[in-house]
Design a protein around this motif. Sequence first.
Motif: not given
Length: 265
Positions: A18-22, A126-127, A205-206, A228-229
């Motif tokens: 969520g912070t680094v990867v979607n 694989k995100l 962080a998110a 949306f996190e």
Amino acid sequence: MSFSKISAPKAFVFDVFGTVVNWRQSLALSLEAAASSAIGEQQVSDNESVLIERVKNMTHTDWEWFASEWYSRYINFAHSAQPGVTDFLLQEEVHRRTLKLMISKYKFEGLWNAQQREDLVFLWHKLEAWPDSASAIARLAKHGPVITLSDGSVQLLHSLNDTNSLGFSEIWGSDTWAAYKPDPAVYEGAVAKLNLQPHEVALVAAHLGDLWAAKKCGLKAFYVERPFEERYSPDEIEKAKLGGWVDMWVPYGNGGLHGVADRLE
């Protein structure tokens, strides 16, 4: 906590999901493709036409809801885990067990065979990263070490780092500590490994809950809003703002992780 410049910490530790990867978008697209592939390869028998039709009618939003619930089950496990009390499980095993529950809930039995279900577990490896992540991490690395502090397994985090060319200098995951955030052992362990004082380390962080737990252990807390996190309610978010839960607050639309780099002296 606003747009003013602040002194850079000596090291940065990062939440990843969520912070680094979607994770939400990446996972939903991959799940949708895996379902279509299973049907297209006739892995679902003709006498299960109701299941086939139901899966075909699922929208991308439906798959996002599936991905979100799967993620929530892992979060719930992490928050309930207690080192020395409950058995430690790698994130892959948590996803493996919760996927079984998800398949049962959604009545997806017969959609994927055993190997395909295992492949779904490794979709988490694989995100895709947010577009700003790699270049912003490179900027922050000029100030000090940039390290993952995630509930993901070390193997999973290495995969994400390599696939997205994120440039983390070290990879620390849940198996580094045999513990999950927000257990203090994770934050305190990071500070000890860095051989720094807690206030010299910043968690990026998110998620306000993660940051508040780090803050209580003496770390700096840098909050980056991602769509949306945040799982906290508007009232809880306002409480966090007024209560000084974080040392930096980067609103959505202000550069993501670049917003952190922009505000450091």
